[in-house]
Design a protein around this motif. Structure first.
Motif, PDB file in Angstrom:
ATOM      1  N   LEU A  48       0.821  -1.202   0.000  1.00  0.00           N
ATOM      2  CA  LEU A  48       0.000   0.000   0.000  1.00  0.00           C
ATOM      3  C   LEU A  48       0.862   1.262   0.000  1.00  0.00           C
ATOM      4  O   LEU A  48       0.534   2.252  -0.665  1.00  0.00           O
ATOM      5  CB  LEU A  48      -0.932  -0.015   1.218  1.00  0.00           C
ATOM      6  N   ALA A  49       1.988   1.230   0.706  1.00  0.00           N
ATOM      7  CA  ALA A  49       2.904   2.375   0.700  1.00  0.00           C
ATOM      8  C   ALA A  49       3.409   2.656  -0.710  1.00  0.00           C
ATOM      9  O   ALA A  49       3.507   3.823  -1.130  1.00  0.00           O
ATOM     10  CB  ALA A  49       4.074   2.120   1.640  1.00  0.00           C
ATOM     11  N   ALA A  50       3.711   1.610  -1.461  1.00  0.00           N
ATOM     12  CA  ALA A  50       4.192   1.790  -2.835  1.00  0.00           C
ATOM     13  C   ALA A  50       3.113   2.415  -3.708  1.00  0.00           C
ATOM     14  O   ALA A  50       3.404   3.265  -4.568  1.00  0.00           O
ATOM     15  CB  ALA A  50       4.638   0.451  -3.404  1.00  0.00           C
ATOM     16  N   ALA A  51       1.854   2.020  -3.499  1.00  0.00           N
ATOM     17  CA  ALA A  51       0.758   2.586  -4.290  1.00  0.00           C
ATOM     18  C   ALA A  51       0.583   4.072  -3.999  1.00  0.00           C
ATOM     19  O   ALA A  51       0.357   4.876  -4.909  1.00  0.00           O
ATOM     20  CB  ALA A  51      -0.536   1.823  -3.988  1.00  0.00           C
ATOM     21  N   VAL A  52       0.721   4.460  -2.741  1.00  0.00           N
ATOM     22  CA  VAL A  52       0.583   5.875  -2.369  1.00  0.00           C
ATOM     23  C   VAL A  52       1.763   6.682  -2.896  1.00  0.00           C
ATOM     24  O   VAL A  52       1.595   7.796  -3.398  1.00  0.00           O
ATOM     25  CB  VAL A  52       0.446   6.002  -0.841  1.00  0.00           C
ATOM     26  N   LEU A  53       2.963   6.135  -2.800  1.00  0.00           N
ATOM     27  CA  LEU A  53       4.153   6.825  -3.299  1.00  0.00           C
ATOM     28  C   LEU A  53       4.023   7.120  -4.786  1.00  0.00           C
ATOM     29  O   LEU A  53       4.456   8.171  -5.272  1.00  0.00           O
ATOM     30  CB  LEU A  53       5.393   5.962  -3.044  1.00  0.00           C
ATOM     31  N   ASP A  54       3.380   6.216  -5.507  1.00  0.00           N
ATOM     32  CA  ASP A  54       3.265   6.350  -6.956  1.00  0.00           C
ATOM     33  C   ASP A  54       2.268   7.431  -7.381  1.00  0.00           C
ATOM     34  O   ASP A  54       2.414   8.013  -8.451  1.00  0.00           O
ATOM     35  CB  ASP A  54       2.845   5.003  -7.551  1.00  0.00           C
ATOM     36  N   GLY A  55       1.261   7.735  -6.541  1.00  0.00           N
ATOM     37  CA  GLY A  55       0.201   8.591  -7.056  1.00  0.00           C
ATOM     38  C   GLY A  55      -0.240   9.765  -6.206  1.00  0.00           C
ATOM     39  O   GLY A  55      -1.179  10.476  -6.598  1.00  0.00           O
ATOM     40  N   PHE A  56       0.396  10.010  -5.037  1.00  0.00           N
ATOM     41  CA  PHE A  56      -0.142  11.029  -4.138  1.00  0.00           C
ATOM     42  C   PHE A  56       0.969  11.885  -3.540  1.00  0.00           C
ATOM     43  O   PHE A  56       1.342  11.731  -2.379  1.00  0.00           O
ATOM     44  CB  PHE A  56      -0.951  10.364  -3.017  1.00  0.00           C
ATOM     45  N   SER A  57       1.513  12.800  -4.334  1.00  0.00           N
ATOM     46  CA  SER A  57       2.581  13.674  -3.848  1.00  0.00           C
ATOM     47  C   SER A  57       2.102  15.121  -3.791  1.00  0.00           C
ATOM     48  O   SER A  57       1.237  15.538  -4.571  1.00  0.00           O
ATOM     49  CB  SER A  57       3.811  13.586  -4.762  1.00  0.00           C
ATOM     50  N   ILE A  58       2.661  15.886  -2.860  1.00  0.00           N
ATOM     51  CA  ILE A  58       2.332  17.309  -2.753  1.00  0.00           C
ATOM     52  C   ILE A  58       2.697  18.036  -4.039  1.00  0.00           C
ATOM     53  O   ILE A  58       1.953  18.895  -4.530  1.00  0.00           O
ATOM     54  CB  ILE A  58       3.049  17.937  -1.547  1.00  0.00           C
ATOM     55  N   GLU A  59       3.843  17.713  -4.613  1.00  0.00           N
ATOM     56  CA  GLU A  59       4.284  18.398  -5.834  1.00  0.00           C
ATOM     57  C   GLU A  59       3.274  18.223  -6.958  1.00  0.00           C
ATOM     58  O   GLU A  59       2.911  19.184  -7.645  1.00  0.00           O
ATOM     59  CB  GLU A  59       5.658  17.868  -6.260  1.00  0.00           C
ATOM     60  N   THR A  60       2.803  16.984  -7.151  1.00  0.00           N
ATOM     61  CA  THR A  60       1.810  16.728  -8.194  1.00  0.00           C
ATOM     62  C   THR A  60       0.517  17.470  -7.902  1.00  0.00           C
ATOM     63  O   THR A  60      -0.118  18.037  -8.810  1.00  0.00           O
ATOM     64  CB  THR A  60       1.544  15.217  -8.308  1.00  0.00           C
ATOM     65  N   MET A  61       0.105  17.487  -6.630  1.00  0.00           N
ATOM     66  CA  MET A  61      -1.117  18.176  -6.237  1.00  0.00           C
ATOM     67  C   MET A  61      -1.033  19.668  -6.565  1.00  0.00           C
ATOM     68  O   MET A  61      -1.953  20.236  -7.173  1.00  0.00           O
ATOM     69  CB  MET A  61      -1.356  17.978  -4.744  1.00  0.00           C
ATOM     70  N   VAL A  62       0.062  20.306  -6.189  1.00  0.00           N
ATOM     71  CA  VAL A  62       0.192  21.745  -6.408  1.00  0.00           C
ATOM     72  C   VAL A  62       0.328  22.052  -7.898  1.00  0.00           C
ATOM     73  O   VAL A  62      -0.225  23.045  -8.387  1.00  0.00           O
ATOM     74  CB  VAL A  62       1.375  22.308  -5.602  1.00  0.00           C
ATOM     75  N   ASP A  63       1.051  21.222  -8.626  1.00  0.00           N
ATOM     76  CA  ASP A  63       1.143  21.401 -10.081  1.00  0.00           C
ATOM     77  C   ASP A  63      -0.248  21.424 -10.706  1.00  0.00           C
ATOM     78  O   ASP A  63      -0.561  22.288 -11.534  1.00  0.00           O
ATOM     79  CB  ASP A  63       1.950  20.268 -10.714  1.00  0.00           C
ATOM     80  N   ALA A  64      -1.083  20.452 -10.322  1.00  0.00           N
ATOM     81  CA  ALA A  64      -2.406  20.323 -10.920  1.00  0.00           C
ATOM     82  C   ALA A  64      -3.325  21.474 -10.533  1.00  0.00           C
ATOM     83  O   ALA A  64      -4.091  21.980 -11.363  1.00  0.00           O
ATOM     84  CB  ALA A  64      -3.027  18.984 -10.516  1.00  0.00           C
ATOM     85  N   VAL A  65      -3.264  21.891  -9.269  1.00  0.00           N
ATOM     86  CA  VAL A  65      -4.092  23.012  -8.825  1.00  0.00           C
ATOM     87  C   VAL A  65      -3.703  24.287  -9.566  1.00  0.00           C
ATOM     88  O   VAL A  65      -4.564  25.022 -10.072  1.00  0.00           O
ATOM     89  CB  VAL A  65      -3.955  23.212  -7.296  1.00  0.00           C
ATOM     90  N   THR A  66      -2.398  24.556  -9.665  1.00  0.00           N
ATOM     91  CA  THR A  66      -1.940  25.781 -10.325  1.00  0.00           C
ATOM     92  C   THR A  66      -2.273  25.763 -11.811  1.00  0.00           C
ATOM     93  O   THR A  66      -2.669  26.792 -12.382  1.00  0.00           O
ATOM     94  CB  THR A  66      -0.429  25.963 -10.117  1.00  0.00           C
ATOM     95  N   ALA A  67      -2.134  24.609 -12.448  1.00  0.00           N
ATOM     96  CA  ALA A  67      -2.502  24.494 -13.866  1.00  0.00           C
ATOM     97  C   ALA A  67      -3.989  24.783 -14.067  1.00  0.00           C
ATOM     98  O   ALA A  67      -4.383  25.438 -15.043  1.00  0.00           O
ATOM     99  CB  ALA A  67      -2.154  23.100 -14.386  1.00  0.00           C
ATOM    100  N   ALA A  68      -4.833  24.320 -13.125  1.00  0.00           N
ATOM    101  CA  ALA A  68      -6.268  24.587 -13.229  1.00  0.00           C
ATOM    102  C   ALA A  68      -6.563  26.075 -13.051  1.00  0.00           C
ATOM    103  O   ALA A  68      -7.409  26.636 -13.760  1.00  0.00           O
ATOM    104  CB  ALA A  68      -7.024  23.767 -12.195  1.00  0.00           C
TER     105      ALA A  68
END
Length: 400
Positions: free
Chosen positions: A357-377
């Motif tokens: 489960l840790a590997a699944a979270v590491l693959d898809g749930f990072s702060i950097e990705t979250m902020v990138d997506a919010v700013t792009a929106a």
């Protein structure tokens, strides 16, 4: 402030509006604001002054020096209240003074105060973003109160340029209960930081089970207590639990534990940081009746804490291909069975499941990705606002 097209990378002015500085919503706003400020954006916060206690005071004081658009705290009530007019006036003045590119409301009350000024004469041309964080969308449908809240959401949707859903579940629920968004819509999963993937080791005297979060009915803690009692009796030995957090139902839960004869086997130590709380139990139980995309599940999975969780809200989006590990909500027998299985599992099996489960979270749930997506929106909404209506995108994207 910058108002460019989708290719514009200049800093933005962003004002976040929320009510209570506690829980997963607050964690989300803190992470978002910190990282946006670190990237050079001018960020501000408007937040309730009556909740959060010393913990909120400390975190906000630490963040304030990086807030170019300032921090203001004003009393906000969870339910509709006559003083809402005063809060609205405060928010309107702050927005007029700061002139942000984006006003981002979080949760039902934050979303109200972020978007309602858009109806006022002379309102700024700020893009208005909204992240529900569950909020009123998780109320039980069919009641008069729920119908009223959904009517308010439909009205506010007229002044919503971009909806940012933290889970696909909440996105679909919005469409079902409120309607098709008028503006852009994106699913942006919550993210966590790299240091949170350091494993947490339970203390030597850790309880059999732990719960970490708010102490309120929607979290299903009463089901956990009943399952703890039933499982202990079935196994012929007393089981222990620690319930970490605060909330309106603490006294009710303490009485239930006493009525079940659990006595000192269940402790209520109050709120504390999640990783410290994880060490107090050997298996974390998330018995929720409703969720959006809970940080506590992300944090526990990253820390490789053995985890039992209900199959509600956006939790299956975290578990991904391990969704079959989830159990139904409000089912004492199924929860008890999962607790008994956790007690019987070998250390090797527990470690292997936690690592998966840790590997699944590491693959898809990072702060950097979250902020990138919010700013792009944000930038896409700004660009869409400045284009002629006929050329604006009509399709709504609700995929992550």
């Amino acid at each position: 402030m910058a108002h460019g097209n989708g290719q514009d990378h200049r800093p933005l002015g962003v004002m976040h509006v929320l009510r209570a500085p506690l829980g997963g919503l607050y964690r989300h706003v803190l992470d978002l604001a910190r990282e946006q400020a670190r990237r050079g954006h001018a960020v501000g916060l408007i937040v309730d002054s009556t909740t959060g206690g010393e913990s909120a005071d400390r975190t906000l004081a630490a963040l304030e020096p990086s807030l170019a658009l300032g921090l203001s705290r004003v009393p906000m009530h969870r339910e509709p209240h006559p003083t809402d007019a005063l809060v609205l006036a405060h928010v309107t003045r702050r927005l007029a003074a700061a002139a942000p590119d984006v006003v981002h409301g979080h949760g039902s009350k934050g979303g109200l105060f972020a978007r309602l000024p858009g109806f006022l004469p002379g309102a700024s041309r700020s893009v208005r973003a909204y992240t529900p964080h569950g909020g009123s969308l998780n109320h039980r449908p069919g009641t008069r109160v729920h119908r009223t809240y959904m009517g308010v959401e439909r009205l506010l949707g007229r002044r919503t340029d971009v909806l940012l859903f933290e889970s696909a579940f909440i996105g679909s629920r919005y469409r079902e209960l409120v309607g098709t968004p008028r503006g852009l819509a994106r699913v942006v999963h919550n993210g966590i930081d790299d240091h949170e993937f350091e494993p947490v080791v339970p203390e030597a005297d850790a309880a059999d089970f732990a719960y970490v979060g708010e102490l309120r009915a929607a979290k299903g803690i009463d089901v956990l207590l009943r399952a703890l009692d039933a499982t202990g009796r079935a196994l012929g030995r007393p089981l222990t639990a620690v319930l970490v957090g605060s909330g309106p139902d603490r006294e009710v839960l303490e009485r239930l534990a006493a009525d079940l004869g659990l006595g000192e086997r269940v402790r209520f130590p109050g709120p504390m940081p999640a990783r410290r709380a994880f060490a107090l139990g050997r298996t974390l139980v998330v018995p929720s009746r409703a969720e959006s995309l809970p940080y506590i599940v992300l944090e526990a999975a990253a820390a490789r804490v053995p985890l039992i969780s209900t199959d509600v809200g956006g939790i299956p989006e975290i578990f991904g291909r391990y969704r079959d590990r989830l159990i139904p909500a409000d089912d004492v027998a199924r929860l008890g069975g999962a607790m008994a299985a956790a007690l019987a599992a070998s250390p090797e099996r527990r470690a292997r499941d936690a690592a998966d489960l840790a590997a699944a979270v590491l693959d898809g749930f990072s702060i950097e990705t979250m902020v990138d997506a919010v700013t792009a929106a944000y930038r896409e909404a700004l660009a869409s606002r400045d284009r002629p209506a006929a050329s604006r995108p009509r399709e709504v994207a609700l995929s992550p």
